[in-house]
Design a protein around this motif. Structure first.
Motif, PDB file in Angstrom:
ATOM      1  N   ARG A 156      54.668 -68.890  -7.018  1.00 20.26           N
ATOM      2  CA  ARG A 156      53.920 -68.366  -8.170  1.00 20.26           C
ATOM      3  C   ARG A 156      52.428 -68.305  -7.849  1.00 20.26           C
ATOM      4  O   ARG A 156      51.738 -67.343  -8.219  1.00 20.26           O
ATOM      5  CB  ARG A 156      54.167 -69.243  -9.396  1.00 20.26           C
ATOM      6  N   ALA A 157      51.903 -69.333  -7.185  1.00 26.93           N
ATOM      7  CA  ALA A 157      50.491 -69.342  -6.808  1.00 26.93           C
ATOM      8  C   ALA A 157      50.160 -68.176  -5.886  1.00 26.93           C
ATOM      9  O   ALA A 157      49.120 -67.518  -6.030  1.00 26.93           O
ATOM     10  CB  ALA A 157      50.142 -70.671  -6.133  1.00 26.93           C
ATOM     11  N   THR A 158      51.054 -67.905  -4.925  1.00 24.69           N
ATOM     12  CA  THR A 158      50.859 -66.779  -4.012  1.00 24.69           C
ATOM     13  C   THR A 158      50.843 -65.457  -4.773  1.00 24.69           C
ATOM     14  O   THR A 158      49.969 -64.597  -4.552  1.00 24.69           O
ATOM     15  CB  THR A 158      51.973 -66.760  -2.958  1.00 24.69           C
ATOM     16  N   ALA A 159      51.797 -65.289  -5.677  1.00 21.63           N
ATOM     17  CA  ALA A 159      51.857 -64.059  -6.467  1.00 21.63           C
ATOM     18  C   ALA A 159      50.638 -63.921  -7.370  1.00 21.63           C
ATOM     19  O   ALA A 159      50.087 -62.821  -7.523  1.00 21.63           O
ATOM     20  CB  ALA A 159      53.135 -64.048  -7.303  1.00 21.63           C
ATOM     21  N   ALA A 160      50.188 -65.031  -7.956  1.00 26.51           N
ATOM     22  CA  ALA A 160      49.038 -64.984  -8.863  1.00 26.51           C
ATOM     23  C   ALA A 160      47.765 -64.622  -8.110  1.00 26.51           C
ATOM     24  O   ALA A 160      46.953 -63.806  -8.580  1.00 26.51           O
ATOM     25  CB  ALA A 160      48.881 -66.324  -9.569  1.00 26.51           C
ATOM     26  N   GLY A 196      47.300 -70.254 -10.495  1.00 32.84           N
ATOM     27  CA  GLY A 196      48.700 -69.871 -10.574  1.00 32.84           C
ATOM     28  C   GLY A 196      49.649 -71.016 -10.287  1.00 32.84           C
ATOM     29  O   GLY A 196      50.799 -71.003 -10.753  1.00 32.84           O
ATOM     30  N   TRP A 197      49.196 -72.007  -9.546  1.00 31.40           N
ATOM     31  CA  TRP A 197      50.023 -73.205  -9.312  1.00 31.40           C
ATOM     32  C   TRP A 197      50.461 -73.827 -10.634  1.00 31.40           C
ATOM     33  O   TRP A 197      51.564 -74.367 -10.753  1.00 31.40           O
ATOM     34  CB  TRP A 197      49.231 -74.202  -8.480  1.00 31.40           C
ATOM     35  N   TYR A 198      49.584 -73.751 -11.645  1.00 32.46           N
ATOM     36  CA  TYR A 198      49.860 -74.364 -12.942  1.00 32.46           C
ATOM     37  C   TYR A 198      50.569 -73.421 -13.906  1.00 32.46           C
ATOM     38  O   TYR A 198      50.987 -73.849 -14.979  1.00 32.46           O
ATOM     39  CB  TYR A 198      48.555 -74.849 -13.580  1.00 32.46           C
ATOM     40  N   GLY A 199      50.679 -72.148 -13.550  1.00 31.31           N
ATOM     41  CA  GLY A 199      51.383 -71.213 -14.416  1.00 31.31           C
ATOM     42  C   GLY A 199      50.552 -69.976 -14.700  1.00 31.31           C
ATOM     43  O   GLY A 199      49.333 -69.949 -14.499  1.00 31.31           O
ATOM     44  N   TRP A 200      51.210 -68.935 -15.168  1.00 32.90           N
ATOM     45  CA  TRP A 200      50.521 -67.682 -15.469  1.00 32.90           C
ATOM     46  C   TRP A 200      49.539 -67.831 -16.622  1.00 32.90           C
ATOM     47  O   TRP A 200      48.497 -67.158 -16.652  1.00 32.90           O
ATOM     48  CB  TRP A 200      51.545 -66.602 -15.776  1.00 32.90           C
ATOM     49  N   ALA A 201      49.854 -68.721 -17.563  1.00 32.83           N
ATOM     50  CA  ALA A 201      48.923 -68.933 -18.678  1.00 32.83           C
ATOM     51  C   ALA A 201      47.596 -69.496 -18.181  1.00 32.83           C
ATOM     52  O   ALA A 201      46.525 -69.156 -18.709  1.00 32.83           O
ATOM     53  CB  ALA A 201      49.550 -69.875 -19.708  1.00 32.83           C
TER      54      ALA A 201
END
Length: 252
Positions: A156-160, A196-201
């Motif tokens: 998710r971090a990579t994508a963010a 992004g590690w913590y989430g999209w929010a």
């Protein structure tokens, strides 16, 4: 049972020494790269040409920020880099996440602090600072995923990070000077990964905080007639501050 006073004092002393040891390096990074786009990195005093480097750090790379030969001020205002570093260390101690994620946050901050001063001074975010910040943050978060929750937060971090960088780059391609710069897009790689590690929010919160801060400062400068409607404020400092604000909101 309360922790003895001596170990507490020793820990505070160790943190202070760490700040004092890192401050010349960060100040040197600002001096080197706070030059106009296309210009060679700065290696000495602009007034007398005296070389500046870690081999002779004082006083040019100390809080006094003065050339050792002619006394001219060199780089950011006296004490500002040291104050920013002390605030960053304090925030990490109070709010920092555990384990390797803390190391990733500290790595990112070590590059983000000079980037704030460089962008504020010359409105540029050099690749030599933005790309190591992003690469190190990404790798350390990958290690954090291996050591802890697994690959999902790292993916998710990579994508963010990729998504935020592409968003910034797209505004540059579509809007030109009215959009974000490519330097902002490269800075966004590390910012997006960390949030992004913590989430999209968390990513959305960091961007919203950055835009709000930029808007408030812009309005204040317009009211004070320090800038005009056509002026373009450097966005890097606001992106860094917005990231820190989002992390503080998440970790408190």
């Amino acid at each position: 049972m309360a922790e003895p006073a001596a170990p507490k004092a020793a820990a505070r002393g160790a943190r202070l020494l760490a700040v004092l040891a890192l401050a010349p390096t960060l100040r040197l990074a600002v001096i080197r790269h706070a030059v106009p786009p296309g210009a060679a990195t700065r290696t000495g005093c602009d007034a007398c040409g005296a070389p500046i480097g870690l081999a002779r750090p004082w006083p040019a790379l100390g809080p006094a920020a003065r050339c050792g030969r002619c006394g001219t001020r060199v780089g950011p205002p006296p004490g500002t880099v040291e104050l920013a570093l002390a605030a960053a260390v304090g925030a990490l101690v109070l709010l920092g996440p555990p384990g390797v994620v803390l190391a990733a946050t500290a790595w990112w901050l070590g590059w983000a602090i000079p980037l704030v001063f460089v962008d504020a001074a010359v409105r540029r975010l050099p690749d030599r600072l933005t790309l190591p910040a992003a690469a190190g943050t990404w790798l350390l978060l990958g290690l954090a995923g291996v050591a802890g929750p697994g690959p999902e937060p790292w993916v998710r971090a990579t994508a963010a990070g990729t998504a935020l960088a592409l968003f910034f780059a797209t505004t540059t391609l579509l809007l030109g000077r009215r959009g974000f710069g490519l330097g902002d897009a490269k800075l966004a790689l590390g910012v997006g990964a960390l949030l992004g590690w913590y989430g999209w929010a968390a990513l959305v919160a960091g961007l919203v905080f950055a835009l709000l801060l930029a808007g408030l400062v812009g309005v204040a400068l317009l009211a004070a007639r320090r800038v005009g409607w056509r002026n373009h404020l450097p966005f890097g400092p606001f992106l860094v501050l917005g990231t820190l604000a989002a992390l503080a909101a998440l970790l408190t």
